[in-house]
Design an enzyme around this catalytic site. Structure first.
Site, PDB file in Angstrom:
ATOM      1  N   CYS A 165       0.868  -1.363  -0.005  1.00  0.00           N
ATOM      2  CA  CYS A 165       0.335   0.037  -0.164  1.00  0.00           C
ATOM      3  C   CYS A 165       1.154   1.349  -0.287  1.00  0.00           C
ATOM      4  O   CYS A 165       0.523   2.357   0.143  1.00  0.00           O
ATOM      5  CB  CYS A 165      -1.272   0.416   1.321  1.00  0.00           C
ATOM      6  SG  CYS A 165      -0.173   0.127   2.566  1.00  0.00           S
ATOM      7  N   HIS A 223       9.379  -5.603   1.847  1.00  0.00           N
ATOM      8  CA  HIS A 223       8.796  -5.552   0.763  1.00  0.00           C
ATOM      9  C   HIS A 223      10.501  -5.537  -0.883  1.00  0.00           C
ATOM     10  O   HIS A 223      10.305  -4.545  -1.301  1.00  0.00           O
ATOM     11  CB  HIS A 223       8.941  -3.779   0.952  1.00  0.00           C
ATOM     12  CG  HIS A 223       7.976  -3.651   1.839  1.00  0.00           C
ATOM     13  ND1 HIS A 223       6.610  -3.592   1.301  1.00  0.00           N
ATOM     14  CD2 HIS A 223       7.081  -3.196   2.983  1.00  0.00           C
ATOM     15  CE1 HIS A 223       4.920  -3.132   2.048  1.00  0.00           C
ATOM     16  NE2 HIS A 223       6.208  -2.941   2.972  1.00  0.00           N
ATOM     17  N   HIS A 244       8.183  -7.765   8.567  1.00  0.00           N
ATOM     18  CA  HIS A 244       6.800  -8.949   8.616  1.00  0.00           C
ATOM     19  C   HIS A 244       6.781  -9.805   7.235  1.00  0.00           C
ATOM     20  O   HIS A 244       5.696 -10.512   6.224  1.00  0.00           O
ATOM     21  CB  HIS A 244       5.206  -7.819   7.949  1.00  0.00           C
ATOM     22  CG  HIS A 244       5.151  -6.876   7.182  1.00  0.00           C
ATOM     23  ND1 HIS A 244       5.948  -7.364   5.982  1.00  0.00           N
ATOM     24  CD2 HIS A 244       4.603  -5.491   7.215  1.00  0.00           C
ATOM     25  CE1 HIS A 244       5.937  -5.863   5.331  1.00  0.00           C
ATOM     26  NE2 HIS A 244       5.346  -5.106   6.214  1.00  0.00           N
ATOM     27  N   ASN A 247       4.822 -11.834   3.686  1.00  0.00           N
ATOM     28  CA  ASN A 247       3.807  -9.853   3.778  1.00  0.00           C
ATOM     29  C   ASN A 247       5.074  -9.385   2.356  1.00  0.00           C
ATOM     30  O   ASN A 247       6.183  -8.956   3.217  1.00  0.00           O
ATOM     31  CB  ASN A 247       3.323  -9.376   4.596  1.00  0.00           C
ATOM     32  CG  ASN A 247       2.053 -10.183   4.839  1.00  0.00           C
ATOM     33  OD1 ASN A 247       0.555  -9.879   4.555  1.00  0.00           O
ATOM     34  ND2 ASN A 247       2.362 -10.518   5.769  1.00  0.00           N
ATOM     35  N   ALA A 248       4.291  -8.492   1.668  1.00  0.00           N
ATOM     36  CA  ALA A 248       5.393  -7.960   0.872  1.00  0.00           C
ATOM     37  C   ALA A 248       6.674  -8.640   0.619  1.00  0.00           C
ATOM     38  O   ALA A 248       7.822  -7.542   0.459  1.00  0.00           O
ATOM     39  CB  ALA A 248       5.211  -6.534   1.728  1.00  0.00           C
ATOM     40  N   ASP A 281      -2.431 -12.284  13.749  1.00  0.00           N
ATOM     41  CA  ASP A 281      -4.244 -11.035  13.451  1.00  0.00           C
ATOM     42  C   ASP A 281      -4.694 -12.314  12.535  1.00  0.00           C
ATOM     43  O   ASP A 281      -6.234 -12.315  12.775  1.00  0.00           O
ATOM     44  CB  ASP A 281      -3.547 -10.067  13.416  1.00  0.00           C
ATOM     45  CG  ASP A 281      -3.724  -9.753  11.531  1.00  0.00           C
ATOM     46  OD1 ASP A 281      -2.972 -11.156  10.479  1.00  0.00           O
ATOM     47  OD2 ASP A 281      -3.920  -8.601  10.639  1.00  0.00           O
ATOM     48  N   ILE A 283      -5.136 -12.965   9.634  1.00  0.00           N
ATOM     49  CA  ILE A 283      -5.222 -12.209   8.238  1.00  0.00           C
ATOM     50  C   ILE A 283      -4.458 -11.776   7.389  1.00  0.00           C
ATOM     51  O   ILE A 283      -3.943 -12.092   6.044  1.00  0.00           O
ATOM     52  CB  ILE A 283      -6.042 -10.541   8.339  1.00  0.00           C
ATOM     53  CG1 ILE A 283      -7.072 -10.275   9.323  1.00  0.00           C
ATOM     54  CG2 ILE A 283      -6.311  -9.476   7.110  1.00  0.00           C
ATOM     55  CD1 ILE A 283      -8.289 -11.051   8.724  1.00  0.00           C
ATOM     56  N   ASP A 306       2.139  -4.219  13.123  1.00  0.00           N
ATOM     57  CA  ASP A 306       1.751  -3.658  11.724  1.00  0.00           C
ATOM     58  C   ASP A 306       0.827  -2.776  11.597  1.00  0.00           C
ATOM     59  O   ASP A 306      -0.113  -2.784  10.840  1.00  0.00           O
ATOM     60  CB  ASP A 306       1.896  -4.212  11.104  1.00  0.00           C
ATOM     61  CG  ASP A 306       1.913  -3.462   9.316  1.00  0.00           C
ATOM     62  OD1 ASP A 306       2.209  -2.707   9.733  1.00  0.00           O
ATOM     63  OD2 ASP A 306       1.659  -4.126   8.185  1.00  0.00           O
TER      64      ASP A 306
END
EC number: 3.5.1.25
Length: 418
Positions: A165, A223, A244, A247-248, A281, A283, A306
C-alpha cells in the site's frame, strides 16, 4: 514497621516513588518459563532480593498482592503505524499537533500492555521525513505513555513490485551512485531512527546496509522481490530482521525460496543472527504459515502488530500516510484494491492468536513480544526482561492475555475496569 499491604487496584500504586515495593502472589516470566516468584522494585528499577535480605536487611515498604496473575515485561511493538485515529506518516505542517498525536497513541497503548514501541513511517517524501524524524526522539515509558524506541522507517528504499500500500510515486528503487548521500538527502539525520526496512536487491543496497549498521540502526529486509542470495548478502552485511514475514515478498519456491528461505539459511550464525517480524492477526498470515515459521525458526520469531490509525477505532475509512484505507472488522484494504494495508489487531490479540494457531506455550508467545524484540534492538539491558537492574516496566495479565494492569518504572499507569 510492617509493610503496607495493597491490592493492584489501590490508588496508592500510581504515586509510589522511592519506596521499596514487593510484588507477591504472581507468576513471573523468566527465560525458563513462568516462575512463582516475587519482584522487588525501587526507584523505578528491579532489585536483587538477595541484596534486600542480606545487605540491606530490610522489609518492603509496600507489598502488592498480584492475585495469581502473570507478571510479564511490558510488550514491545517494533512496527506500529499509528492508532486511535492517529497516523505517524501524516504531517500537517504543525509540530505540536504531530507530537500531541504521538502522545495520544503512547498513552492509549498502556491499556494494551505495550510499554515500548517504534513509531513506523511508511514510504514518504524527503520533506515529510525531515519534518517528522526530529519529532520522534526516543523516550522511556512513564505515566504519560509507552516509551518511544526510535522510528521504524518502512521505505522508501523498497521494490516497486512489492510496495503493497506504499505510494508508488515516492518509492526509490536505487541507491546508486552514492548510497550515503541519497540516504542523507531522503531522511536527513539518522539520529532518531531505530529500524529501516529496505529491499536488499536494490542497486547500492549492500553499501547502504553497512552504513546504517555503522550508525547503530537495525536493518530489516522487506517489501522486496529479492531471491535468497541478496537476502543472505544483506545478513552478512549486518541486516538482522525480516519485515512482516510472508507479506510483501516473493512467495516460497523450492528452487529459490527468496527472503523466506533466510529462516533456514546456512549463513545464520551467532555472529549473524536473524529475527523476523510476523503479524499474527489471522489476516496477514494464514495459521498454517504461522506454524511453518514457528516450527522452522522459533528463536527468531518477533510479534509485531503493524497496526494503523484504525486500531481502537470503528470500521470505516482511515488514512495510512497519503493512502486511503477501508477497515471492516480485522481487515484493512487499500482503497479500490484487494491489497492488505496494515492491521487493526492489538498486541494482546496477536499473542493470543499465535498461541491458538501454533499451540505454543504462553511463555513463548510472551517472550516473542518482550525479550526478543528488546534483544533485536539491543535494549535488553533496560527493557524486555524482569532481570535485576532493568526498568520496572511490566504488565499483569491473566492466562487469556487480558491486561489487568500496566506498570512503568514501578508505577501503575493503567488499571482495567471490571
Amino acid at each position: 514497621m510492617l509493610p503496607r499491604k495493597l491490592k493492584i487496584d489501590s490508588t496508592e500504586l500510581a504515586e509510589i516513588t522511592n519506596e521499596l515495593v514487593q510484588f507477591l502472589n504472581c507468576l513471573v516470566l523468566r527465560s525458563g518459563g513462568l516462575k512463582k516468584e516475587h519482584i522487588w522494585v525501587r526507584n523505578g528499577r528491579i532489585l536483587d532480593e538477595r541484596t534486600v535480605f542480606f545487605e540491606e536487611k530490610t522489609m518492603a515498604d509496600v507489598q502488592i498482592d498480584c492475585e495469581g496473575l502473570i507478571l510479564s515485561p511490558g510488550f514491545i511493538d517494533l512496527q506500529l503505524n499509528g492508532g486511535f485515529g492517529i497516523d505517524f506518516s501524516t504531517y500537517n505542517s504543525d509540530d505540536k499537533e504531530y507530537q500531541e498525536g504521538l502522545a495520544l497513541v503512547a498513552k492509549q497503548l498502556l491499556a494494551h500492555g505495550v510499554t515500548s514501541f517504534s513509531p513506523t513511517v511508511i514510504t514518504s517524501s524527503p520533506e515529510t521525513y525531515h519534518k517528522i524524524l526530529p519529532l520522534l526522539k526516543p523516550s522511556n515509558a512513564s505515566s504519560e505513555g509507552a516509551g518511544n524506541l526510535g522510528a521504524h522507517l518502512e521505505g522508501p528504499f523498497i521494490s516497486a513490485d512489492k510496495r503493497g500500500c506504499h505510494p508508488e510515486q515516492l518509492v526509490i528503487t536505487s541507491l546508486s551512485p552514492n548510497p550515503v548521500e541519497i540516504i542523507e538527502h531522503v531522511y536527513g539525520s539518522t539520529e532518531n531512527i531505530a529500524i529501516v526496512t529496505m529491499a536488499p536487491e536494490l542497486e547500492g543496497a549492500q553499501e547502504a546496509i553497512e552504513y546504517f549498521v555503522s550508525t547503530g540502526t537495525t536493518v530489516s529486509v522487506g517489501h522486496s522481490s529479492a531471491k535468497l542470495g541478496p537476502g543472505e548478502m544483506a545478513v552478512l552485511s549486518g541486516a538482522k530482521m525480516i519485515t512482516h514475514l510472508f507479506n510483501a515478498m516473493q512467495s516460497y519456491h523450492h528452487r529459490d525460496p527468496g527472503l523466506i528461505g533466510l529462516l533456514t539459511s546456512s549463513k545464520l550464525t551467532p555472529d549473524h543472527p536473524l529475527y523476523y517480524g510476523i503479524i499474527s492477526d489471522g489476516i496477514h498470515t494464514h495459521d498454517s504459515a504461522l506454524r511453518i515459521a514457528y516450527h522452522t525458526n522459533s528463536a527468531g520469531l518477533v510479534l509485531v502488530t503493524d497496526a494503523i490509525a484504525a486500531l481502537g477505532m470503528s470500521d470505516g475509512v482511515h488514512k495510512l500516510g497519503t493512502q486511503t484505507i477501508h477497515v471492516k472488522g480485522l481487515e484493512a484494504k487499500l482503497d479500490g484494491t484487494n491489497t492488505t494495508a496494515g492491521s487493526v489487531a492489538s498486541m494482546p490479540y496477536c499473542i493470543r492468536h499465535l498461541m491458538k494457531a501454533t499451540g505454543c506455550p504462553i511463555e513463548f508467545a510472551l517472550q516473542s513480544a518482550t525479550h526478543k524484540p528488546a534483544t533485536l534492538l539491543g535494549v535488553s539491558d533496560e527493557k524486555g526482561t524482569l532481570d535485576v537492574g532493568r526498568l520496572a516496566d511490566f504488565v499483569l495479565i491473566d492466562k487469556n492475555v487480558t491486561v489487568k494492569a500496566t506498570f512503568c518504572s514501578g508505577k501503575r499507569v493503567f488499571l482495567a475496569q471490571d
